[in-house]
Write an enzyme that holds these catalytic residues in place. Structure first.
Site, PDB file in Angstrom:
ATOM      1  CG  PHE A   1      -1.938  -0.947   1.399  1.00 11.35           C
ATOM      2  CD1 PHE A   1      -3.107  -0.815   0.673  1.00 11.35           C
ATOM      3  CD2 PHE A   1      -1.810  -2.031   2.263  1.00 11.35           C
ATOM      4  CE1 PHE A   1      -4.127  -1.748   0.790  1.00 11.35           C
ATOM      5  CE2 PHE A   1      -2.823  -2.963   2.389  1.00 11.35           C
ATOM      6  CZ  PHE A   1      -3.971  -2.823   1.653  1.00 11.35           C
TER       7      PHE A   1
ATOM      8  NE  ARG B   1     -11.545  17.662  -8.498  1.00  8.13           N
ATOM      9  CZ  ARG B   1     -11.606  16.732  -7.546  1.00  8.13           C
ATOM     10  NH1 ARG B   1     -11.296  17.061  -6.286  1.00  8.13           N
ATOM     11  NH2 ARG B   1     -12.016  15.512  -7.809  1.00  8.13           N
TER      12      ARG B   1
ATOM     13  CE  LYS C   1      -1.007   4.107  -6.643  1.00 12.07           C
ATOM     14  NZ  LYS C   1      -0.451   3.272  -5.580  1.00 12.07           N
TER      15      LYS C   1
ATOM     16  CB  SER D   1      -5.613   4.148  -8.639  1.00 15.87           C
ATOM     17  OG  SER D   1      -6.559   5.163  -8.858  1.00 15.87           O
ATOM     18  CB  ALA D   2     -10.518   3.750 -10.943  1.00 20.25           C
TER      19      ALA D   2
ATOM     20  CG  ASN E   1      -9.997  12.510  -2.274  1.00 19.66           C
ATOM     21  OD1 ASN E   1      -8.946  12.339  -1.687  1.00 19.66           O
ATOM     22  ND2 ASN E   1     -10.106  12.382  -3.574  1.00 19.66           N
ATOM     23  CG  LEU E   2     -17.851  14.403  -2.311  1.00 15.81           C
ATOM     24  CD1 LEU E   2     -18.067  15.902  -2.350  1.00 15.81           C
ATOM     25  CD2 LEU E   2     -18.733  13.707  -3.352  1.00 15.81           C
TER      26      LEU E   2
ATOM     27  CE1 TYR F   1      -1.602   7.640  -6.244  1.00 16.80           C
ATOM     28  CE2 TYR F   1      -3.587   8.153  -7.500  1.00 16.80           C
ATOM     29  CZ  TYR F   1      -2.916   7.368  -6.573  1.00 16.80           C
ATOM     30  OH  TYR F   1      -3.561   6.293  -5.985  1.00 16.80           O
TER      31      TYR F   1
ATOM     32  N   GLY G   1      -9.631  18.642 -15.003  1.00 21.06           N
ATOM     33  CA  GLY G   1      -9.210  17.234 -15.078  1.00 21.06           C
ATOM     34  C   GLY G   1     -10.274  16.233 -14.641  1.00 21.06           C
TER      35      GLY G   1
END
Ligand code: NAD
Ligand code: UDP
Length: 337
Positions: free
Chosen positions: A80, A291, A152, A124-125, A198-199, A148, A293
């Protein structure tokens, strides 16, 4: 079975360590606490009544890795450890490439040296870039929109090359969608420092009165209500996905990528309304510009995970919203005392 968990004090890592200990795995953690607190270890012990072995240090550090691998014989590794903030990666790309790539390269080199060739990797997606089709399946084209995401994708490619070079490796690339929520005990969860990107963490700060209102980034997308749609997954479901992936890498060889999501897309407004309903709290918001991107919609096809790992998510959006708020309420109570 003994498992090394890098980044095991972090948000997803700590929930996975709990599930591993509850399934009777022996767990060793390496974490440099760059984005977590040592106290999480006490919470893990309170929940599971078991104590993971902990090494405070950096996965980039060869001598630490060799020490840990000399002192334990691991059946597998879950990796992780890494930096994860998209915006920060745009500002500090070298820091992201160094930490995310070097930690993985050094870890794999030492795993190879000690003959441990089973790895579960946190992807990650974000590796799907701006998806052309929904829901997203694993064979869709890969691309990235920020450093980032590029780390990945680069790591996925490195691990593919490693697997082709030596068929003893067994590697699972887990592509997470949007993990939210917390353990039902309220003892571990997500509490980022500063103003969250993040939300869900942002909604929580508004709920706690630490931020005045939520900015909703755009209500003119071509979605059900104009706001962005994402595949939110409860972090405990995600943690259990790692146990399923671990079983898979222990019982097979080769490399495979799997989406871990729920397969359902919820809009920003739906998330806000669900949070308000289950926690009996108002979240003031205003509509702000889009936002840069952001994609309009992103949700997974999870049928491959069901088929390959015999895993699927169980917890609904209400539980995610309730558990996320419960964790922060417990945390606030303990720091107020
Ligand atoms: P986190 O920041 O909470 O946890 C990462 C942990 O790794 C932290 O405890 C940090 O201290 C540690 N760490 C970082 N670099 C290290 C290093 N070089 N050596 C030792 N420890 C180090 O993040 P998280 O949300 O738990 O994410 C875990 C992994 O999942 C990351 O690789 C992240 O990129 C990936 N991921 C997360 C999300 C998400 O939304 N949270 C989505 C997709 C993928
Ligand atoms: N979002 C928002 N306000 C915020 C943070 C996020 O409206 O303060 C929206 C964002 O535009 C996206 C959704 O919430 O549509 C999820 O964003 P998050 O950053 O959590 O995840 P990601 O976009 O990386 O999937």
């Amino acid at each position: 079975m003994k498992v090394l968990v890098t980044g095991g004090c972090g948000y997803i890592g700590s929930h996975t360590v709990v599930e591993l200990l509850q399934e009777d795995y022996e767990v060793v953690i390496i974490d440099n606490l760059s984005n977590s607190l040592k106290e999480v270890l006490t919470s893990i012990e309170t929940i599971t009544k078991k104590k993971p072995i902990f090494y405070e240090g950096d996965v980039v550090d060869f001598s630490l890795l060799r020490k840990v691998f000399s002192e334990h014989s691991f059946d597998a590794v879950i990796h992780f450890a890494g930096y994860k903030a998209v915006g920060e990666s745009v500002q500090k790309p070298l820091m992201y490439y160094r930490n995310n790539l070097e930690s993985t390269l050094h870890l794999c080199e030492v795993m190879k040296e000690f003959g441990c060739k089973r790895l579960v990797f946190s992807s990650s997606a974000t590796v799907y870039g701006s998806p052309k089709k929904l829901p997203i399946t694993e064979e869709m084209p890969l691309s990235t929109t920020n450093p980032y995401g590029t780390t990945k994708l680069m790591i996925e490619n490195i691990l593919r090359d490693l697997s082709s070079s030596d068929n003893e490796w067994s590697i699972a690339l887990l592509r997470y969608f949007n993990p939210i929520g917390a353990h039902s005990s309220g003892l571990i969860g997500e509490n980022p420092k500063g103003i969250p990107n993040n939300l869900m963490p942002y909604i929580i700060k508004v709920a706690m009165g630490e931020l005045p209102q939520l900015d909703i980034f755009g209500n003119d997308y071509n979605t059900k209500d104009g706001t962005g749609v994402r595949d939110y997954i409860h972090v405990v479901d995600l943690a259990q996905g790692h146990i399923a992936a671990l079983n898979k890498v222990i019982n097979s060889t080769g490399i495979d990528a799997c989406n871990l999501g729920t397969g359902k897309g919820y809009s920003v407004l739906e998330l806000v309304q669900t949070f308000e309903k289950v926690n009996h709290i108002k979240i003031p918001y205003q509509i702000a510009p889009r936002r840069a991107g952001d994609v309009a919609e992103c949700y997974a096809d999870c049928s491959y995970a069901k088929k390959q790992l015999d895993w699927s998510s169980k917890k609904d959006l209400e539980t995610m919203c309730r558990d996320a708020y419960h964790y922060i309420s417990v945390l606030k109570k303990s720091t107020d005392i």
